[in-house]
Structure formats: structure tokens, C-alpha cells
Design a protein around this motif. Structure first.
Motif, PDB file in Angstrom:
ATOM      1  N   GLN A 345      11.679   4.564  -3.134  1.00 39.71           N
ATOM      2  CA  GLN A 345      10.290   4.227  -2.918  1.00 39.71           C
ATOM      3  C   GLN A 345       9.084   5.189  -2.537  1.00 39.71           C
ATOM      4  O   GLN A 345       9.407   6.057  -1.558  1.00 39.71           O
ATOM      5  CB  GLN A 345      10.116   2.996  -1.965  1.00 39.71           C
ATOM      6  N   SER A 346       8.170   5.023  -3.254  1.00 41.66           N
ATOM      7  CA  SER A 346       7.041   5.929  -2.773  1.00 41.66           C
ATOM      8  C   SER A 346       5.781   5.359  -2.615  1.00 41.66           C
ATOM      9  O   SER A 346       5.437   4.330  -3.290  1.00 41.66           O
ATOM     10  CB  SER A 346       6.895   7.117  -3.792  1.00 41.66           C
ATOM     11  N   CYS A 347       5.010   5.678  -1.513  1.00 40.70           N
ATOM     12  CA  CYS A 347       3.835   4.985  -1.162  1.00 40.70           C
ATOM     13  C   CYS A 347       2.445   5.728  -1.090  1.00 40.70           C
ATOM     14  O   CYS A 347       2.756   6.810  -0.675  1.00 40.70           O
ATOM     15  CB  CYS A 347       4.142   4.084  -0.036  1.00 40.70           C
ATOM     16  N   THR A 348       1.358   5.394  -1.660  1.00 44.00           N
ATOM     17  CA  THR A 348       0.198   6.191  -1.412  1.00 44.00           C
ATOM     18  C   THR A 348      -1.129   5.100  -0.766  1.00 44.00           C
ATOM     19  O   THR A 348      -1.231   3.952  -1.018  1.00 44.00           O
ATOM     20  CB  THR A 348      -0.491   6.569  -2.840  1.00 44.00           C
ATOM     21  N   THR A 349      -1.934   5.670   0.131  1.00 45.36           N
ATOM     22  CA  THR A 349      -2.796   5.093   0.791  1.00 45.36           C
ATOM     23  C   THR A 349      -4.373   5.376   0.329  1.00 45.36           C
ATOM     24  O   THR A 349      -4.696   6.922   0.688  1.00 45.36           O
ATOM     25  CB  THR A 349      -2.727   4.984   2.384  1.00 45.36           C
ATOM     26  N   ASN A 350      -5.070   4.604  -0.423  1.00 38.10           N
ATOM     27  CA  ASN A 350      -6.523   4.815  -0.633  1.00 38.10           C
ATOM     28  C   ASN A 350      -7.481   3.859  -0.387  1.00 38.10           C
ATOM     29  O   ASN A 350      -6.930   2.768   0.047  1.00 38.10           O
ATOM     30  CB  ASN A 350      -6.403   5.199  -2.174  1.00 38.10           C
ATOM     31  N   LYS A 351      -8.624   4.177  -0.541  1.00 37.94           N
ATOM     32  CA  LYS A 351      -9.814   3.447  -0.168  1.00 37.94           C
ATOM     33  C   LYS A 351      -9.807   2.262  -1.401  1.00 37.94           C
ATOM     34  O   LYS A 351      -9.539   2.574  -2.674  1.00 37.94           O
ATOM     35  CB  LYS A 351     -11.223   3.912  -0.266  1.00 37.94           C
ATOM     36  N   ASP A 352     -10.096   0.802  -1.000  1.00 36.16           N
ATOM     37  CA  ASP A 352     -10.233  -0.255  -2.091  1.00 36.16           C
ATOM     38  C   ASP A 352     -11.360  -0.051  -2.752  1.00 36.16           C
ATOM     39  O   ASP A 352     -12.274  -0.893  -2.474  1.00 36.16           O
ATOM     40  CB  ASP A 352      -9.789  -1.460  -1.397  1.00 36.16           C
ATOM     41  N   TYR A 353     -11.440   0.994  -3.639  1.00 40.10           N
ATOM     42  CA  TYR A 353     -12.763   0.798  -4.580  1.00 40.10           C
ATOM     43  C   TYR A 353     -13.192  -0.207  -5.223  1.00 40.10           C
ATOM     44  O   TYR A 353     -14.191  -0.563  -5.942  1.00 40.10           O
ATOM     45  CB  TYR A 353     -12.965   2.394  -5.380  1.00 40.10           C
ATOM     46  N   TRP A 354     -11.855  -0.808  -5.589  1.00 34.79           N
ATOM     47  CA  TRP A 354     -12.344  -2.150  -6.864  1.00 34.79           C
ATOM     48  C   TRP A 354     -12.913  -3.001  -6.109  1.00 34.79           C
ATOM     49  O   TRP A 354     -13.554  -4.052  -6.985  1.00 34.79           O
ATOM     50  CB  TRP A 354     -10.694  -2.626  -6.968  1.00 34.79           C
ATOM     51  N   SER A 355     -12.994  -3.264  -4.835  1.00 40.13           N
ATOM     52  CA  SER A 355     -14.042  -4.272  -4.429  1.00 40.13           C
ATOM     53  C   SER A 355     -15.492  -3.983  -4.374  1.00 40.13           C
ATOM     54  O   SER A 355     -16.228  -4.794  -3.939  1.00 40.13           O
ATOM     55  CB  SER A 355     -13.515  -4.493  -2.856  1.00 40.13           C
ATOM     56  N   ASP A 356     -15.976  -2.889  -4.843  1.00 37.44           N
ATOM     57  CA  ASP A 356     -17.228  -2.472  -4.913  1.00 37.44           C
ATOM     58  C   ASP A 356     -17.970  -2.635  -3.522  1.00 37.44           C
ATOM     59  O   ASP A 356     -19.169  -2.958  -3.406  1.00 37.44           O
ATOM     60  CB  ASP A 356     -17.926  -3.341  -5.639  1.00 37.44           C
ATOM     61  N   CYS A 357     -17.171  -2.429  -2.478  1.00 42.30           N
ATOM     62  CA  CYS A 357     -17.660  -2.280  -1.308  1.00 42.30           C
ATOM     63  C   CYS A 357     -18.705  -1.360  -0.863  1.00 42.30           C
ATOM     64  O   CYS A 357     -19.844  -1.704   0.039  1.00 42.30           O
ATOM     65  CB  CYS A 357     -16.539  -2.546  -0.204  1.00 42.30           C
ATOM     66  N   ASP A 358     -18.844  -0.091  -1.492  1.00 43.84           N
ATOM     67  CA  ASP A 358     -19.787   0.790  -1.180  1.00 43.84           C
ATOM     68  C   ASP A 358     -21.208   0.477  -2.143  1.00 43.84           C
ATOM     69  O   ASP A 358     -22.128   1.029  -1.823  1.00 43.84           O
ATOM     70  CB  ASP A 358     -19.507   2.203  -1.705  1.00 43.84           C
ATOM     71  N   GLY A 359     -21.135  -0.461  -2.949  1.00 44.44           N
ATOM     72  CA  GLY A 359     -22.504  -0.977  -3.395  1.00 44.44           C
ATOM     73  C   GLY A 359     -22.594  -0.383  -4.866  1.00 44.44           C
ATOM     74  O   GLY A 359     -23.707  -0.276  -5.241  1.00 44.44           O
TER      75      GLY A 359
END
Length: 359
Positions: A345-359
Motif C-alpha cells: 500500500q502506498s499513500c499520498t497526502t495533498n490539498k483537497d482542490y476538488w472542493s474549490d475551497c480557494d475560490g
């Protein structure tokens, strides 16, 4: 708009307080007992012509011809002709004061029971403007003329009974009856006083709606105090709808005469309309006129209020203040996958850009 409306109440209070204390454009205190009815009939018009001729004033050919015809009608026992427009334009409230005018009016009464002639003679004697009878004689003649239906005599006797003056017993019911008859004949001051009787319940059941109807009728014809009463009733909704367009129209009748409280009433009416911004120039104009024509009390209150109203208009017209959109940091999201061959198993952690939270 709410800020602008807040200025209407103090303006209204100032207008109401000033209505009985403010001097007019000539510096003369307004008289609540002032009469506005212009009583110009053939008898006092003729007497005025005689007085003019005796004073050496120029008389138009048409007026001379009318005067000759008037004398002829008096001698013949026929009705007199209405006054000429030039005579009516000079206004009423002229009391018979010449012997010729007195004797000619007397002829009209004795030969044809002309009620206006009798009323004019009675008022002249009551006021002592011509010789021939006492004040008591004049009062009796006015009373008789009222029985014959003369509007001026009816008004005079109505006010006498209302005040209990000149030896009469104060009788509001009788006063209301006489004033109502005079008002029905179109006497503007009688119309106003009938409104007062309804408003205060004097000699008749109190009825604010009927009071307002009378005040408005007199106000429409320029009666200053009827305008004040109608304005107050509109603002309070007492017996009338809060029709500020009507209040403004009535107020202008007074304001355009240069009366300070009329200007204040006009400004107050406009401030209470649905969109006072549309009337900014007019509101400020009437406030300026109130400052110009008002006494020290009015100026002291209006000058700082003018600055506050200007500031309120400026704020109301300003564009909405720009507020930048709040920046929202995107949450971190961890995604894991499993290799089908190795099973690792390999895991990556990134910002959730799909939520359009940065506008």
C-alpha cells in the motif's frame, strides 16, 4: 432610507411648533383669527369705487359705467350686477365707509330685501366705519341677514355664538348650525371652523374624518390654518390616510408664500415619501428657505439639521463598500492505493482542490 426618515419627525415637530409663533415674510406675526374669505359683492365694491373717486384715484370707464348701472338698479328695485373682475381682483374685507355707499346699500335692502346689502350695512355699523347706526343696530342687522341666508352674516353670527361675545350666550350647537350653513354657501373661513367643531366635538359629535374633509376643502382654497390642521392629521393618520404627496401639495401653498413653517412642512412631507432620494434637491431647497425666512428658533434647529440631512443623503447615495472574499484554506486529503502485484500500500497526502475551497 431609514436614516433619512428619522429627520421627518423633528422637522414635523418644528413645523407644528412654529405654525403659531413664526413671523411671516414681512416680519408680522401670523394671526390665528385671520380671515381668508374674500367677500366682494356689488355693495362693498360700489362703496370702494366711491371712496376711490373721492380720493381722486383714476377709475376705468368700465367701472364708471358699472357704478351708474348699480345706482340705477338700487333706484329701480332690481338686482345689482356682479362686480367687475378688476374689482374682485382687489380682494375683499372692505367695509362700507361712504355715505353714498351706505344709502345705496340701504335702498337695495328696503326695496328688495337684498341680504348682502343688509349684511354689509350691519358689519359697517358693527365696526363703526360709517355713520348712521350703532354697533347694536349693526348686530341686529347681521342677525336678520343671517336669517335671509347671507353667508357672511351666517359666519359672523356663528363665530359670535361660538365665542359668546357681543352679549350672546355661548352656544356651540347653534354656532355649528350657522357655520355649516355658511360653509355650504362656500365661505372658506366657515368651512375651516366647521372642521374645528368636528375636530374638537364642539356642538357636534367629534368626527376626525369629517373634520379632515372640511380642513382639506378649506386648505385646497389656500386657508393657511386649515392647511396646518390637514397636514397634522395626515402625518398622524388621524381621520386621514398618511398621504404625504397630498401633505406636500398642501404645504407648498404655504411655503410658496414665503412662510418658514410651510417650508419645514414641505421638507418633512418629502422626507416621508417612499423614495426621499428622488426629492433631494427639493428637500434641501425647502430647508434652506426655512433657514432664510425663519426666526432664530427655527434657524438654530434647521442649520445643524441641514448638515445632518446632507450627510445622510451622501451616505445613502454611496456605492456599497467592497468586501473581499474570505480566503478558505483547503483541507488536506490522504489517498492510498494498493499494488495488485506486490500487495503493498502506498499513500499520498495533498490539498483537497476538488472542493474549490480557494475560490
Amino acid at each position: 432610507m431609514r436614516m433619512l426618515l428619522s429627520f421627518a419627525a423633528p422637522l414635523l415637530a418644528l413645523a407644528t411648533a412654529s405654525s403659531s409663533t413664526t413671523a411671516n415674510a414681512d416680519g408680522v406675526m401670523l394671526d390665528p383669527s385671520r380671515e381668508f374669505h374674500q367677500s366682494v359683492d356689488c355693495h362693498n365694491a360700489y362703496d370702494r369705487l366711491v371712496a376711490d373717486m373721492q380720493a381722486g384715484a383714476a377709475i376705468s370707464p368700465a367701472a364708471r359705467e358699472w357704478a351708474v348701472a348699480h345706482e340705477g338698479a338700487a333706484n329701480a328695485g332690481t338686482p345689482c350686477a356682479p362686480p367687475l373682475p378688476e374689482m374682485i381682483a382687489r380682494g375683499g374685507n372692505w367695509y362700507i365707509r361712504t355715505i353714498e355707499g351706505r344709502d345705496t346699500a340701504a335702498a337695495f335692502y328696503h326695496k328688495q330685501k337684498d341680504p348682502a346689502a343688509l349684511s354689509d350695512l350691519g358689519i359697517a355699523w358693527l365696526n363703526g366705519t360709517v355713520a348712521g347706526g350703532s354697533a347694536q343696530d349693526g348686530l341686529e342687522m347681521i342677525n336678520e341677514a343671517s336669517k335671509l341666508g347671507d353667508p357672511v352674516a351666517l359666519f359672523t353670527m356663528g363665530t359670535i355664538h361660538a365665542s359668546g361675545s357681543l352679549g350672546a350666550t355661548q352656544d356651540y350647537a347653534r354656532a355649528f348650525e350657522l357655520l355649516s350653513q355658511s360653509a355650504a354657501a362656500g365661505h372658506i373661513d366657515a368651512i375651516y371652523r366647521v372642521g374645528l367643531h368636528y375636530h374638537e366635538g364642539l356642538g357636534v359629535k367629534r368626527d376626525y374624518k369629517k373634520a379632515f374633509e372640511q380642513f382639506r376643502a378649506a386648505a385646497e382654497r389656500g386657508h393657511f390654518y386649515a392647511i396646518i390642521m390637514a397636514f397634522d392629521m395626515i402625518n398622524s393618520g388621524r381621520g386621514a390616510k398618511q398621504d404625504f404627496a397630498l401633505a406636500y401639495r398642501l404645504s407648498r401653498t404655504v411655503a410658496e408664500q414665503g412662510e418658514a413653517y410651510g417650508a419645514v412642512m414641505a421638507a418633512s412631507s418629502l422626507l416621508q415619501m417612499k423614495d426621499p432620494l428622488k426629492h433631494e434637491d427639493e428637500i434641501l431647497y425647502w430647508i434652506e428657505l426655512g433657514i432664510e425666512k425663519g426666526d432664530e428658533n427655527i434657524r438654530t434647529k434647521l442649520i445643524p439639521m441641514r448638515e445632518q440631512v446632507i450627510a445622510a443623503f451622501t451616505k445613502a447615495k454611496a456605492p456599497p463598500q467592497y468586501v473581499p472574499r474570505a480566503y478558505k484554506a483547503c483541507p488536506m486529503k490522504t489517498v492510498c492505493t494498493v499494488n495488485h502485484f506486490s500487495g503493498l500500500q502506498s499513500c499520498t497526502t495533498n490539498k483537497d482542490y476538488w472542493s474549490d475551497c480557494d475560490g
